[in-house]
Scaffold this motif. Structure first.
Motif, PDB file in Angstrom:
ATOM      1  N   ARG A   1      80.425  22.443  31.265  1.00 44.98           N
ATOM      2  CA  ARG A   1      79.441  21.411  31.584  1.00 44.98           C
ATOM      3  C   ARG A   1      78.089  21.854  31.032  1.00 44.98           C
ATOM      4  O   ARG A   1      77.880  23.036  30.751  1.00 44.98           O
ATOM      5  N   VAL A   2      77.194  20.906  30.863  1.00 45.74           N
ATOM      6  CA  VAL A   2      75.875  21.176  30.305  1.00 45.74           C
ATOM      7  C   VAL A   2      74.830  20.958  31.387  1.00 45.74           C
ATOM      8  O   VAL A   2      74.785  19.899  32.012  1.00 45.74           O
ATOM      9  N   GLU A   3      74.024  21.964  31.624  1.00 44.25           N
ATOM     10  CA  GLU A   3      72.914  21.872  32.563  1.00 44.25           C
ATOM     11  C   GLU A   3      71.628  22.087  31.783  1.00 44.25           C
ATOM     12  O   GLU A   3      71.283  23.211  31.434  1.00 44.25           O
ATOM     13  N   GLY A   4      70.947  20.982  31.513  1.00 45.42           N
ATOM     14  CA  GLY A   4      69.758  21.062  30.673  1.00 45.42           C
ATOM     15  C   GLY A   4      70.143  21.375  29.246  1.00 45.42           C
ATOM     16  O   GLY A   4      70.818  20.589  28.588  1.00 45.42           O
ATOM     17  N   GLU A   5      69.746  22.527  28.749  1.00 42.70           N
ATOM     18  CA  GLU A   5      70.125  22.980  27.417  1.00 42.70           C
ATOM     19  C   GLU A   5      71.080  24.172  27.464  1.00 42.70           C
ATOM     20  O   GLU A   5      71.267  24.856  26.467  1.00 42.70           O
ATOM     21  N   THR A   6      71.681  24.392  28.628  1.00 43.73           N
ATOM     22  CA  THR A   6      72.576  25.528  28.808  1.00 43.73           C
ATOM     23  C   THR A   6      73.999  25.054  29.028  1.00 43.73           C
ATOM     24  O   THR A   6      74.239  24.128  29.815  1.00 43.73           O
ATOM     25  N   ILE A   7      74.951  25.653  28.315  1.00 42.00           N
ATOM     26  CA  ILE A   7      76.364  25.358  28.511  1.00 42.00           C
ATOM     27  C   ILE A   7      76.897  26.320  29.573  1.00 42.00           C
ATOM     28  O   ILE A   7      76.806  27.533  29.432  1.00 42.00           O
ATOM     29  N   VAL A   8      77.446  25.756  30.631  1.00 42.22           N
ATOM     30  CA  VAL A   8      77.935  26.543  31.756  1.00 42.22           C
ATOM     31  C   VAL A   8      79.452  26.411  31.809  1.00 42.22           C
ATOM     32  O   VAL A   8      79.985  25.305  31.821  1.00 42.22           O
TER      33      VAL A   8
END
Length: 242
Positions: free
Chosen positions: A3-10
Motif C-alpha cells: 500500500r502507499v502512504e503518502g510517498e512511501t510504499i509500505v
C-alpha cells in the motif's frame, strides 16, 4: 499486500520477523509429510508403457515461471532451453549426449528439452525444469490428472528420444555437475535446544562468520610487508669521472 502512504510504499508485515514462532519454546517446527505414492489413476499402466519417470520443478536461476527471464540475457544464456537431468547410462542407451535436444512424449502430449547428464540421477528417473517458453513440461502429464481434483503434475511417465544435436543457442552452454560435496563434511551434532545451548550456537555462528574488518579491529592490523632496500641515487652532476 503493498500500500502507499503518502510517498512511501509500505509492505505487509512479515510473519515471525523477530525469529520467535508460535510454539511452546519459540522454535519453528518442520513436520515430515509422508509421500502418498502414485495417487493418480492409471500410473501402473503408464509405468509399464513408458521407460522414464519424469519429475519436474524449479531451478535456482529462474524466477518463478520464467515470465521475468524471457528478456534476461544472463538467464537465457545459461538455459536457452529447459534442461532434463538424466542418468548418463540412460543417455548413452538412447544415443544422446550432453546438450542434445530431446523430445519427451507420452499419450497426453510432448515437449522438448536439453539432455543434461547427472551422475547422481537414478536409472530411469529424470528431472525437468518447468516453466520455460522453449519447452512446456506441463504438456507431459498423466492421463488421470485433473486440474480440479488431482493436480499431480510431478508424477508422470514418458519416453525420450533425440530430436537433434545441440542447438546453436546452446553450444556455449556449460554442462558441469549441478551437485557438489564438501570435503571433510561430517554429520551435524544433535542440537541443544536449551537457552544455554541456543546462546552457544549464536556465539559459534558469529565467531565462524566474523567479517574481516571485525577481525582486524580485534587482532590489530595485518603486518606490513618489508619494503625492499632503496638504492642510493647519485645525480649525473655528482658522479665521479675517471
Amino acid at each position: 499486500m503493498l500500500r502507499v502512504e503518502g510517498e512511501t510504499i509500505v509492505g505487509a508485515p512479515r510473519l515471525y520477523a523477530d525469529g520467535v514462532f508460535s510454539s511452546d519454546d519459540g522454535w519453528a517446527r518442520f513436520m515430515a509429510g509422508p509421500w502418498r505414492g502414485m495417487v493418480t489413476a492409471g500410473e501402473d499402466i503408464e509405468r509399464d508403457r513408458y521407460r522414464f519417470f519424469i519429475n519436474n520443478g524449479r531451478s535456482n536461476l529462474n524466477w518463478r515461471n520464467w515470465f521475468l527471464d524471457q528478456e534476461n540475457d544472463f538467464v537465457r544464456d545459461r538455459f536457452p532451453y529447459p534442461i532434463i537431468e538424466m542418468n548418463p547410462a540412460d543417455m548413452a542407451d538412447i544415443g544422446v549426449t550432453a546438450g542434445d535436444l530431446v523430445e519427451v512424449h507420452n499419450s497426453s502430449g510432448a515437449t522438448q528439452a536439453l539432455a543434461y547428464p547427472l551422475d547422481t540421477a537414478r536409472a530411469g528417473e529424470t528431472f525437468m525444469i518447468f516453466g520455460s517458453p522453449k519447452g512446456a513440461q506441463g504438456n507431459v502429464i498423466g492421463e488421470g490428472v485433473n486440474e480440479l481434483v488431482i493436480p499431480v503434475y510431478k508424477q508422470t511417465w514418458a519416453d525420450i528420444r533425440k530430436l537433434s544435436d545441440t542447438p546453436a543457442a546452446a553450444r556455449r552452454m556449460s554442462f558441469k555437475a549441478l551437485e557438489y560435496k564438501v570435503r571433510g563434511q561430517t554429520q551435524a551434532p544433535a542440537r541443544d535446544l536449551t537457552p544455554g545451548g541456543r546462546a552457544k550456537a549464536c556465539r559459534r555462528l558469529l565467531l565462524t562468520r566474523r567479517p574481516a574488518f571485525l577481525s582486524r579491529r580485534r587482532h590489530g592490523p595485518p603486518p606490513r610487508r618489508a619494503s625492499p632496500p632503496r638504492r642510493a641515487h647519485t645525480s649525473p652532476s655528482r658522479r665521479s669521472r675517471s
